[in-house]
Scaffold this active site. Structure first.
Site, PDB file in Angstrom:
ATOM      1  N   GLU A   1     -26.469  25.957  56.131  1.00  0.00           N
ATOM      2  CA  GLU A   1     -26.760  24.659  55.511  1.00  0.00           C
ATOM      3  C   GLU A   1     -28.160  24.564  54.913  1.00  0.00           C
ATOM      4  O   GLU A   1     -29.047  23.901  55.458  1.00  0.00           O
ATOM      5  CB  GLU A   1     -26.526  23.517  56.516  1.00  0.00           C
ATOM      6  CG  GLU A   1     -25.084  23.382  56.918  1.00  0.00           C
ATOM      7  CD  GLU A   1     -24.718  21.991  57.464  1.00  0.00           C
ATOM      8  OE1 GLU A   1     -25.632  21.182  57.678  1.00  0.00           O
ATOM      9  OE2 GLU A   1     -23.522  21.743  57.655  1.00  0.00           O
TER      10      GLU A   1
ATOM     11  N   GLU B   1     -17.764  25.609  59.304  1.00  0.00           N
ATOM     12  CA  GLU B   1     -17.812  24.476  60.228  1.00  0.00           C
ATOM     13  C   GLU B   1     -16.852  23.396  59.760  1.00  0.00           C
ATOM     14  O   GLU B   1     -16.720  23.144  58.556  1.00  0.00           O
ATOM     15  CB  GLU B   1     -19.217  23.840  60.301  1.00  0.00           C
ATOM     16  CG  GLU B   1     -20.218  24.618  61.103  1.00  0.00           C
ATOM     17  CD  GLU B   1     -21.595  23.950  61.175  1.00  0.00           C
ATOM     18  OE1 GLU B   1     -21.670  22.704  61.073  1.00  0.00           O
ATOM     19  OE2 GLU B   1     -22.581  24.676  61.319  1.00  0.00           O
TER      20      GLU B   1
HETATM   21  C1  PNW Z   1     -24.104  20.506  60.585  1.00  0.00           C
HETATM   22  N1  PNW Z   1     -23.931  15.184  56.817  1.00  0.00           N
HETATM   23  O1  PNW Z   1     -25.012  19.515  60.205  1.00  0.00           O
HETATM   24  C2  PNW Z   1     -24.877  21.604  61.301  1.00  0.00           C
HETATM   25  O2  PNW Z   1     -24.703  22.865  60.739  1.00  0.00           O
HETATM   26  C3  PNW Z   1     -24.626  21.634  62.781  1.00  0.00           C
HETATM   27  O3  PNW Z   1     -25.694  22.264  63.426  1.00  0.00           O
HETATM   28  C4  PNW Z   1     -24.365  20.233  63.293  1.00  0.00           C
HETATM   29  O4  PNW Z   1     -24.341  20.124  64.674  1.00  0.00           O
HETATM   30  C5  PNW Z   1     -23.055  19.785  62.680  1.00  0.00           C
HETATM   31  O5  PNW Z   1     -23.049  19.938  61.268  1.00  0.00           O
HETATM   32  C6  PNW Z   1     -22.656  18.362  63.016  1.00  0.00           C
HETATM   33  O6  PNW Z   1     -23.596  17.455  62.514  1.00  0.00           O
HETATM   34  C7  PNW Z   1     -24.653  18.445  59.383  1.00  0.00           C
HETATM   35  O7  PNW Z   1     -24.719  14.219  56.798  1.00  0.00           O
HETATM   36  C8  PNW Z   1     -25.521  17.382  59.332  1.00  0.00           C
HETATM   37  O8  PNW Z   1     -22.939  15.194  56.056  1.00  0.00           O
HETATM   38  C9  PNW Z   1     -25.291  16.307  58.484  1.00  0.00           C
HETATM   39  C10 PNW Z   1     -24.164  16.297  57.670  1.00  0.00           C
HETATM   40  C11 PNW Z   1     -23.273  17.358  57.716  1.00  0.00           C
HETATM   41  C12 PNW Z   1     -23.531  18.432  58.573  1.00  0.00           C
END
Ligand code: PNW
Length: 493
Positions: free
Chosen positions: A198, A399
């Site tokens: 990410e 993911e």
């Molecule tokens: C991801 N959004 O983060 C990360 O890769 C993980 O470490 C995390 O625990 C997981 O998704 C769940 O949050 C994100 O705002 C953070 O769309 C924010 C977003 C998406 C993914």
């Protein structure tokens, strides 16, 4: 029409046959079910180092920017930290056994850079590597294929202090050295590497803070380590260094890993969903996808910043050379995408960009995380766009999952009915993509266990396995039973 009619007739025949036939043939019929995933599909679960390992200062590990950030009061909900987290560093054997129990045939974990190089560069810490060696051996012995992510945001603090982390090209170079070292030492057993997880989240969250559309014209501001507030121009340069780090790491892994090692990235691409499934709308969504991801996915897969991106950023555009662009677009073996939510709904438009975004309604359904707009279609369109725009030959969903308000019931079980609903709905769309010929080869559910959910601390539980963070007791949830059955039958259940 003919095709649909045939399929329905075939389904009816299968159902009729399965009603009359003994168990073994019934199983055959199930395997023929139209909701089957491709043969050899990877049914995996994912985690990341800072979110589960704990042992933040043990066995020679250096501090990461997330250690520093979480230790500062006020940054994380309830001032939670990852100091202990799931204590996975000490409990990895139990955790691998649980993964096997819930039917995962693959596991996406991340390596903590400061465990390997406590100072970011220079002298390696043998005890750090030893942990991942033992973990990988345990996985292989359990028949679980290891997939390693090299950067899931826990940058060595020394590199932040020395030159502002990813603000400097030196961090991109240091990352490649570390990536090559890991490929050299784990490459005999780890066949799949993801460079960076990410880009958008850690660059935008960490170096400026970012807004995400949650419907009704509202946005949510999210941040993370190292908690900087850079200008747009500086931020674009950080973006550039991150994709450069990826490209340099790909080259280092190819140079120092074993032949046959496969490598790609894991990006939370912005996902535009066409309002209607008609060719003009799909075309508009594809244009939006290429445009909205110009800074990360597009440049890594095309080797150029699009004209629109350079025009849009103007004087704030990143500084780069042609050589760097070549490095950034080093050939990959697969594309990894993290898919949680649609970023916009798209319709065709006459404007030169060829699309327009439709606002997300205030009442749009959501999952527990306040940013988590619910729409299963994004798990169809994300890989579909990756194939149609960039001709990807192999795609992994690195993911997908959701947080839920999980509690242990009186009978000791965890009934996460909404997560089961979420998985069934999203995976139905993923299966539809594979049936349409989109080459998706695996799916990693986020997450194997409840864990440290960044700025939300331990409040937002994403696991298939419930974790009591006081006692470290693990309890597989209802969704774990769902996952096991889906993986076993290689279908949506
Ligand atoms: C991801 N959004 O983060 C990360 O890769 C993980 O470490 C995390 O625990 C997981 O998704 C769940 O949050 C994100 O705002 C953070 O769309 C924010 C977003 C998406 C993914």
């Amino acid at each position: 029409m003919v095709a649909a009619g045939t399929t329905l007739a075939a389904t009816a025949a299968t159902l009729k046959a399965s009603a009359q036939t003994p168990a073994k043939e019934k199983a055959e019929a199930l395997r023929e079910s139209p909701r089957q995933f491709p043969k050899g599909f990877y049914w995996g679960v994912g985690t990341s180092s800072y979110q589960i390992e704990g042992a933040w200062n043990e066995d020679g590990k250096g501090a990461s920017i997330w250690d520093t950030y979480a230790h500062k009061p006020g940054n994380i909900k309830n001032n939670d930290t990852g100091d202990v987290a799931n204590d996975h560093y000490h409990r990895y054997k139990e955790d691998v056994a649980l993964m096997k129990e819930i039917g995962a045939n693959s596991y996406r974990f991340s390596v903590a850079w400061p465990r390997i190089f406590p100072e970011g560069t220079g002298k390696a810490n043998p005890k750090g590597l030893d942990f991942y060696t033992r973990l990988v051996d345990e996985l292989k012995a359990a028949g679980i294929e290891p997939f390693a992510t090299l950067y899931h945001w826990d940058l060595p603090q020394t590199l932040q202090d020395k030159h502002g982390g990813w603000q400097s090209k030196d961090t991109a170079k240091a990352f490649a050295d570390y990536a090559g070292y890991i490929a050299e030492h784990l490459g005999d057993r780890v066949k799949h590497f993801f460079t960076i997880n990410e880009f958008r989240s850690f660059v935008e969250g960490g170096y400026q803070g970012f807004d995400t559309d949650v419907g009704g014209g509202k946005t949510l501001h999210l941040g993370g380590a190292p908690g900087l507030r850079l200008s747009n121009g500086e931020l674009n340069q950080v973006r550039h260094h991150a994709v450069l780090g990826h490209g340099l790491a790909v080259q280092a892994i190819r140079a120092r890993g074993k032949t046959g090692t496969k490598v790609g990235f894991a990006e939370n691409m912005r996902i535009p969903v066409p309002v209607l499934e008609s060719p003009e709308y799909v075309k508009a969504a594809e244009r939006a996808c290429r445009d909205l991801n110009a800074d990360f996915t597009t440049v890594m897969l095309e080797g150029r910043y699009t004209d629109e991106y350079l025009k849009r950023t103007g004087k704030d555009a990143p500084k780069f050379t042609d050589d760097e662009l070549k490095t950034i677009a080093s050939p990959l073996d697969f594309v990894g995408i993290n898919v949680y939510k649609p970023n916009s709904y798209v319709a065709p438009a006459d404007e030169p960009q060829g699309y327009r975004s439709i606002p997300i309604n205030a009442s749009h359904p959501k999952m527990q995380s306040e940013w988590h707009v619910f729409d299963p279609q994004c798990l169809y369109w994300a890989p579909h766009h990756v194939k149609s725009l960039w001709g990807a030959k192999s795609i992994f969903i690195t993911e997908n999952g959701c947080a839920a308000s999980d509690v242990v019931a009186d009978d000791g079980k965890v009934y996460d009915s909404d997560r089961v609903m979420f998985l069934r709905a999203y995976l139905t769309q993923l299966q539809r993509a594979t049936a349409d010929g989109v080459p998706v080869h695996g799916y990693f559910l986020w997450s194997a266990q409840d864990n440290f959910e960044w700025i939300y601390g331990y409040g937002n539980r994403f696991g298939l396995i419930y974790v009591d963070f006081k006692t470290q007791k693990r309890t597989p949830k209802l969704s774990a039973a769902w996952f096991r059955e889906a993986a076993r039958r290689n279908t949506v259940v």
